[in-house]
Scaffold this active site. Structure first.
Site, PDB file in Angstrom:
ATOM      1  N   SER A 147     -98.793  44.089  80.379  1.00 28.52           N
ATOM      2  CA  SER A 147     -97.420  44.467  80.082  1.00 28.52           C
ATOM      3  C   SER A 147     -96.968  45.583  81.028  1.00 28.52           C
ATOM      4  O   SER A 147     -97.016  45.404  82.253  1.00 28.52           O
ATOM      5  CB  SER A 147     -97.310  44.857  78.600  1.00 28.52           C
ATOM      6  OG  SER A 147     -95.974  44.888  78.179  1.00 28.52           O
ATOM      7  N   HIS A 158     -97.713  37.612  73.430  1.00 24.76           N
ATOM      8  CA  HIS A 158     -97.933  38.724  74.361  1.00 24.76           C
ATOM      9  C   HIS A 158     -99.366  39.253  74.345  1.00 24.76           C
ATOM     10  O   HIS A 158     -99.703  40.097  75.166  1.00 24.76           O
ATOM     11  CB  HIS A 158     -96.952  39.853  74.004  1.00 24.76           C
ATOM     12  CG  HIS A 158     -96.748  40.867  75.073  1.00 24.76           C
ATOM     13  ND1 HIS A 158     -96.442  40.532  76.376  1.00 24.76           N
ATOM     14  CD2 HIS A 158     -96.803  42.233  75.048  1.00 24.76           C
ATOM     15  CE1 HIS A 158     -96.303  41.639  77.095  1.00 24.76           C
ATOM     16  NE2 HIS A 158     -96.530  42.674  76.320  1.00 24.76           N
ATOM     17  N   ASP A 165     -94.649  34.128  75.149  1.00 26.03           N
ATOM     18  CA  ASP A 165     -94.625  35.547  75.535  1.00 26.03           C
ATOM     19  C   ASP A 165     -93.197  36.050  75.737  1.00 26.03           C
ATOM     20  O   ASP A 165     -92.346  35.342  76.286  1.00 26.03           O
ATOM     21  CB  ASP A 165     -95.418  35.712  76.830  1.00 26.03           C
ATOM     22  CG  ASP A 165     -95.822  37.148  77.118  1.00 26.03           C
ATOM     23  OD1 ASP A 165     -95.340  38.066  76.430  1.00 26.03           O
ATOM     24  OD2 ASP A 165     -96.629  37.337  78.042  1.00 26.03           O
TER      25      ASP A 165
END
Length: 300
Positions: free
Chosen positions: A112, A277, A250
């Site tokens: 991320s 995610h 995601d």
């Protein structure tokens, strides 16, 4: 390999305080050996628990696993100067930690926000990166904002209009707005009914100072100092092996992964069909073999 991929929570072999910019961060190390997996977690502003604890068991595979609480998070110091919350300063923080722990060339895993940081770090310190593992991340924030608009639209026009109204008024803490964000989180951040304990620990200790300064008020609105960040062109110069992973659901979508793949044609992409995610928690039986297969091909 762990039976059924039941991920244990392990205590670090040691914790080291590292001086950075007159402050201290906390680094956690598991295992030993020449092959080092340096994990940069998401956020910004999250402690590293959720990513560290998911990957620590890989020490059983002969790896040394290192993660650290970035400045402003977890057991690191928590200064309140907004001028500290820039990607350039965090790049130098990563390099300071790498040198302080004597890690040498690393397999750099960024999840991320940690992926944006990994890309930026690899631009400035390519000689320190043996392989680059970009997990559930992007290299083009403006494109991500378009993709997030598409995900938000699936909630329906009335809900989108409500969200836009609160964003314009600055009332994103309103319960109806937060309800929409909660639904998006369960669709696109973690699709498990019960979120794992390390994820809850990280989220419960979120420092919103770095997050709001750099990103924005939530996962689906980017208005911070990274809103125009785009490193696709620079990725075309990368020469280290690259693994890009994403989940079918995601928030940082497969379309974002494709952009990175097209920018760095030698990279490979792995899409986990039942994940959003956090495939290391949502789909570990598929995720860990893919990760280990890639890394083992590039052991020294």
């Amino acid at each position: 390999m762990l039976e059924k991929f039941e991920i244990p929570e392990l205590q670090p072999d040691f914790v080291q305080r590292v001086q950075v910019d007159g402050h201290e961060v906390a680094a956690y190390s598991y295992g030993s050996g020449d092959e080092v997996l340096l994990c940069l977690n998401g956020g910004p502003g999250l402690p590293c628990d959720y990513l560290r604890d998911a990957h620590a068991w890989l020490k059983e595979e002969g790896l040394r696993i290192v993660a650290f609480d970035q400045l402003g998070t977890g057991k690191a110091d928590r200064p309140e100067d907004p001028a500290l919350w820039t990607i350039a300063r965090y790049v130098e923080e990563v390099e300071t930690v790498r040198k302080a722990l004597g890690l040498g060339r690393v397999h750099l895993l960024g999840h991320s926000w940690g992926g944006w940081l990994s890309i930026e770090y690899s631009i400035h310190y390519p000689q320190a990166v043996k392989t680059l593992i970009l997990e559930n991340t992007v290299a083009d924030i403006p494109h991500l904002s378009q993709e997030l608009g598409r995900l938000r639209a699936a909630l329906g026009s009335e809900t989108v209009a409500m969200m836009q109204r609160h964003e314009a008024k600055g009332t994103t803490d309103h319960p109806e707005y937060q309800a929409a964000v909660t639904l998006l989180n369960y669709r696109h951040v973690c699709r498990l009914e019960e979120w794992p304990a390390p994820v809850k620990r990280s989220l419960d200790d979120w420092n919103m100072g770095p997050y709001q300064t750099m990103q924005g008020p939530n996962e689906f609105l980017y208005i911070g100092n990274l809103r125009d960040w785009n490193r696709l062109k620079e990725m075309g110069e990368f020469r280290m092996p690259i693994l890009i992973t994403t989940g079918q659901h995601d928030e940082l979508t497969p379309a974002c992964a494709l952009r990175m793949k097209l920018a760095a044609p030698h990279a490979e992409v792995h899409v986990f069909p039942n994940s959003s995610h956090m495939p290391f928690y949502e789909e570990p039986a598929a995720y860990f073999p893919a990760l280990l297969s890639f890394m083992r091909r590039h052991f020294s």
